[in-house]
Design a protein around this motif. Structure first.
Motif, PDB file in Angstrom:
ATOM      1  N   ILE A  15       0.832  -1.203   0.000  1.00 37.18           N
ATOM      2  CA  ILE A  15       0.000   0.000   0.000  1.00 37.18           C
ATOM      3  C   ILE A  15       0.869   1.256   0.000  1.00 37.18           C
ATOM      4  O   ILE A  15       1.696   1.452   0.888  1.00 37.18           O
ATOM      5  N   ASN A  16       0.682   2.094  -1.019  1.00 35.63           N
ATOM      6  CA  ASN A  16       1.404   3.366  -1.097  1.00 35.63           C
ATOM      7  C   ASN A  16       0.636   4.474  -0.399  1.00 35.63           C
ATOM      8  O   ASN A  16       1.220   5.424   0.096  1.00 35.63           O
ATOM      9  N   SER A  17      -0.686   4.375  -0.468  1.00 32.72           N
ATOM     10  CA  SER A  17      -1.525   5.316   0.263  1.00 32.72           C
ATOM     11  C   SER A  17      -2.877   4.649   0.497  1.00 32.72           C
ATOM     12  O   SER A  17      -3.400   3.951  -0.381  1.00 32.72           O
ATOM     13  N   LYS A  18      -3.404   4.828   1.727  1.00 32.73           N
ATOM     14  CA  LYS A  18      -4.665   4.157   2.091  1.00 32.73           C
ATOM     15  C   LYS A  18      -5.862   4.923   1.586  1.00 32.73           C
ATOM     16  O   LYS A  18      -6.833   4.328   1.119  1.00 32.73           O
ATOM     17  N   VAL A  19      -5.829   6.263   1.724  1.00 35.11           N
ATOM     18  CA  VAL A  19      -6.926   7.102   1.229  1.00 35.11           C
ATOM     19  C   VAL A  19      -6.352   8.278   0.445  1.00 35.11           C
ATOM     20  O   VAL A  19      -5.694   9.110   1.029  1.00 35.11           O
ATOM     21  N   PRO A  20      -6.590   8.367  -0.850  1.00 31.68           N
ATOM     22  CA  PRO A  20      -7.207   7.336  -1.694  1.00 31.68           C
ATOM     23  C   PRO A  20      -6.339   6.078  -1.753  1.00 31.68           C
ATOM     24  O   PRO A  20      -5.127   6.154  -1.545  1.00 31.68           O
ATOM     25  N   PHE A  21      -6.980   4.952  -2.082  1.00 25.91           N
ATOM     26  CA  PHE A  21      -6.283   3.671  -2.052  1.00 25.91           C
ATOM     27  C   PHE A  21      -5.399   3.505  -3.284  1.00 25.91           C
ATOM     28  O   PHE A  21      -5.874   3.449  -4.415  1.00 25.91           O
ATOM     29  N   ASN A  22      -4.081   3.438  -3.027  1.00 28.40           N
ATOM     30  CA  ASN A  22      -3.105   3.225  -4.093  1.00 28.40           C
ATOM     31  C   ASN A  22      -2.187   2.091  -3.678  1.00 28.40           C
ATOM     32  O   ASN A  22      -1.515   2.198  -2.650  1.00 28.40           O
ATOM     33  N   ALA A  23      -2.164   1.018  -4.454  1.00 28.34           N
ATOM     34  CA  ALA A  23      -1.392  -0.152  -4.062  1.00 28.34           C
ATOM     35  C   ALA A  23      -0.935  -0.937  -5.271  1.00 28.34           C
ATOM     36  O   ALA A  23      -1.573  -0.893  -6.329  1.00 28.34           O
TER      37      ALA A  23
END
Ligand code: MTE
Ligand code: MO
Length: 383
Positions: A15-23
């Motif tokens: 996960i690169n960022s949870k919100v917004p979800f970037n993975a």
């Protein structure tokens, strides 16, 4: 914004960022299958995942400069001929983290897996546009419409709470051979919410940013889309331009992606035992240009070996658009003997003889997009 209704996701995604979800998936998982499983396919969002629960009432508004607007329901889309197009989707920010190491850039810190290859099922946009009276292979309409804009249902902060949007040229949209899809399936199953349920655009050979998810409307317009992601993002600037001297209007929105290749079987840095090692990964180019060759070096780029390439098992890969999936990546593989610690490098050549740049510094840009420099991994050989 409301992130209380996000869908479930695979636990092995990084996960690169949870919100917004970037993975993105681990690189080792990526090149192990030609078609990327949906669960492991990278997810790139700019806001909460929309909830569409009334599929009977869901429709796309299509507006052109001439004629009356049309409401396109899912049953209308399904009535058109269905195409399955195997296409690689790649985020322009793939490999950004490596670019940031030479000089800081802004954006989501992707490793090498903001890319995936899927079988997209849906109607051709060219067929959809014909429904509203725009013939195939149209370059411009009498009233001057030259671009096709896709507007989403989602809401993102870059658009001040408005929807994500993008456009492509009308000539591409109406060209059946460009294979632009309104897709409702991914790998033979209905699209899931993360990837655009119920309907998304797929623009093969073009950076992922133009493949708008959760489609809400299509507009035939005279000028290209003026949205943030077309005009203030996803443009390629030279290394001399930084945030204090940027003039966005001097560059065009990026469309096709350049030739790319990545080693997925080794982490950087990787410890191995001396002996035979299989080096594998993916190679892909934009615009439907096939991969002509993949070169691998085990001495930091002094000498090269040619890797073998494949798409479907048992079918020889030829970059000729007839026996190959022209919008899809190839997987490459070569087995070598590695006796000592070294740098392993991969670089690909596409069907137009385009090559990857040797050094990331030469293509550094403030947004950190299109890092297609030679892919390098360090290996430490111990007993
Ligand atoms: N469409 C909408 N509506 N909202 C988005 O945030 N992100 C874009 C594109 N389409 C985006 C979108 C970007 S930058 C990429 S790389 C791809 O979707 C990612 O698609 P995926 O999440 O299915 O992998
Ligand atoms: Mo992206």
């Amino acid at each position: 914004s409301d992130y209380s209704q996000e869908p479930p996701r695979h636990p092995s995604l990084l996960i690169n960022s949870k919100v917004p979800f970037n993975a993105e998936p681990p690189r080792s998982a990526l090149a192990s299958s030609y078609v990327t499983p949906v669960d492991l396919f990278y997810k790139r969002n700019h806001g909460p995942i929309p909830v569409v629960d009334d599929i009977e009432r869901y429709c796309v508004d299509i507006c052109s400069l001439i004629g009356t607007p049309k409401k396109l329901y899912m049953r209308d889309v399904r009535m058109l001929p269905k195409y399955n197009v195997t296409a690689t989707l790649q985020c322009a920010g793939n490999r950004r983290t490596a670019m940031s190491k030479t000089r800081k850039v802004r954006g989501v810190g992707w490793d090498v897996s903001a890319i995936g290859n899927a079988v997209w099922g849906g109607a051709k946009l060219a067929d959809v546009l014909e429904l509203i009276g725009i013939p195939k292979l149209t370059c411009s309409t009498q009233s001057g419409g030259k671009h096709v804009e896709f507007v989403s249902i989602d809401k993102c902060k870059e658009e001040n709470g408005g929807p994500y949007k993008a456009s492509i040229r009308l000539s591409q949209a109406t060209n059946p051979e460009a294979d632009v899809l309104l897709a409702y399936e991914m790998n033979g199953k209905p699209l899931n919410r993360d990837h655009g349920y119920p309907l998304r655009v797929i623009v093969p050979g073009v950076i992922g940013a133009r493949s708008v998810k959760w489609l809400d409307s299509i507009n035939i317009i005279a000028e290209e889309c003026q949205g943030f992601f077309m005009q203030k993002d996803y443009k390629m600037f030279p290394p001399s331009v930084d945030w204090d001297n940027i003039n966005w209007s001097t560059r065009r929105p990026q469309m096709d992606f350049p030739v790319q290749s990545v080693i997925c079987s080794l982490e950087d840095v990787q410890s191995i035992k001396p002996g035979k090692v299989t080096i594998s990964g993916y190679a892909v180019s934009g615009g439907g240009r096939g991969i002509e060759r993949v070169d691998v070096s085990i001495d930091g780029g002094k000498t090269w070996l040619e890797a073998s390439r494949s798409q479907k098992t048992g079918v020889p890969y030829i970059a000729d658009h007839v026996s190959s999936d022209k919008w899809a990546w190839v997987l490459f593989e070569v087995t070598v003997d590695i006796p000592y610690s070294t740098e392993i490098v991969a670089k690909a050549v596409d069907s137009a003889a385009n090559v990857q740049p040797e050094n990331v510094q030469d293509i550094w840009n403030l947004r950190g997009i299109l890092n297609t420099s030679w892919h390098r991994v360090q290996v430490r050989v111990g007993q």
